[in-house]
Write an enzyme that holds these catalytic residues in place. Structure first.
Site, short mmCIF file in Angstrom:
data_model
loop_
_atom_site.label_atom_id
_atom_site.label_comp_id
_atom_site.label_asym_id
_atom_site.label_seq_id
_atom_site.Cartn_x
_atom_site.Cartn_y
_atom_site.Cartn_z
N CYS A 148 0.73 -0.96 0.40
CA CYS A 148 0.10 0.02 0.24
C CYS A 148 0.96 1.33 -0.34
O CYS A 148 2.06 1.38 0.18
CB CYS A 148 -1.24 -0.03 1.50
SG CYS A 148 -1.87 1.73 1.50
N ASP A 189 1.11 3.61 1.90
CA ASP A 189 0.49 4.62 3.00
C ASP A 189 2.27 5.21 3.62
O ASP A 189 2.88 4.17 3.32
CB ASP A 189 -0.08 4.03 4.00
CG ASP A 189 -0.69 4.69 5.27
OD1 ASP A 189 -1.98 4.19 5.49
OD2 ASP A 189 0.25 4.59 6.23
N ARG A 238 3.16 5.10 5.94
CA ARG A 238 3.46 4.74 7.07
C ARG A 238 4.41 3.54 6.93
O ARG A 238 4.62 2.82 7.79
CB ARG A 238 2.99 4.93 8.43
CG ARG A 238 1.50 5.95 8.61
CD ARG A 238 0.55 5.39 9.88
NE ARG A 238 -0.64 5.66 8.76
CZ ARG A 238 -1.48 5.78 9.09
NH1 ARG A 238 -1.50 5.91 10.72
NH2 ARG A 238 -2.67 5.21 8.49
N HIS A 268 -1.55 -3.37 4.93
CA HIS A 268 -1.24 -3.19 6.73
C HIS A 268 -2.37 -2.88 7.14
O HIS A 268 -3.50 -2.87 6.51
CB HIS A 268 -0.13 -1.97 6.45
CG HIS A 268 -1.09 -0.92 6.10
ND1 HIS A 268 -2.25 0.05 6.80
CD2 HIS A 268 -0.92 -0.48 4.44
CE1 HIS A 268 -2.15 1.09 6.16
NE2 HIS A 268 -2.12 1.39 4.64
N CYS A 280 -5.94 0.27 6.88
CA CYS A 280 -5.10 0.52 5.38
C CYS A 280 -6.57 1.55 5.41
O CYS A 280 -7.73 0.80 5.61
CB CYS A 280 -5.53 -0.18 5.05
SG CYS A 280 -5.25 -0.33 3.13
ZN LIG Z 1 -3.31 1.25 3.51
#
Ligand SMILES: [Zn+2]
Length: 196
Positions: free
Chosen positions: A38, A40, A42, A94, A97
């Protein structure tokens, strides 16, 4: 954080590295992993695995999907498997999400995002019985795992993987989930195509 700080950080990072490292990576790459994750902020794969530059080829998108109509991913997949000869592919989701959470809504008012996550809405429908049998609070995180398992299956159906395994390539596909709350990665599946 602004651009000036970002460039300062880059300069400091270079100063702390052995100059030979840059000479070495400028000659080519031979990564051990293709990482499909993903996007993201993080979940940066190199940071969470302690890998250095050159060790992971990365392709990330909202909610770590594997779609045959994603030409970017299909090109990365073919290039890494057939040219770079990677032996490990990771599909990493993760918990918490945003893309998976948003898939529980019929319409988020974000047309591009809504179009992109439609396959995850379909997955939620397909897994309705299991999801409704568990506590509402843990459904999104279980769905993260279901999504990773489904994307591994999608990956196995791609021409690149089918061809590689048919030719005896021993590459392994792993499904992982990253937990922001602990910083730990968890393996939830492993596929070898019978070529162990
Ligand atoms: Zn995500």
């Amino acid at each position: 954080m602004d651009l000036e700080k970002l460039l300062d950080n880059n300069f400091s990072w270079v100063e702390n590295k052995d100059p030979e490292f840059f000479i070495s990576i400028s000659k080519g790459q031979s990564p051990s992993f293709l990482w499909i994750g993903c996007g993201d902020s993080r979940g940066c794969p190199n940071t969470i695995t302690g890998c250095d530059l050159g060790e992971i080829f990365v392709n990330r998108n909202v909610a770590n999907q594997v779609r045959s109509d994603d030409l970017n991913l299909m090109a990365s997949l073919q290039f890494t498997v057939e040219v770079l000869k990677v032996k490990n592919i990771i599909v990493c989701g993760h918990y918490a999400c945003g893309g998976v959470n948003a898939s529980f809504n019929a319409d988020n008012g974000l047309s591009s995002v809504d179009n992109w996550i439609q396959p995850i809405r379909d997955l939620i429908k397909q897994n309705k019985v299991e999801l409704e049998s568990i506590d509402e609070e843990v459904r999104p995180n279980r769905m993260v795992e279901i999504n990773v398992l489904a994307q591994v299956q999608n990956l196995m159906q791609t021409e690149t993987i089918k061809k590689a395994w048919a030719n005896g390539n021993s590459l392994i596909i792993y499904g992982l989930v990253f937990d922001f709350a602990t910083g730990l990665l968890k393996k939830i599946c492993e596929e070898t195509g019978g070529n162990e």
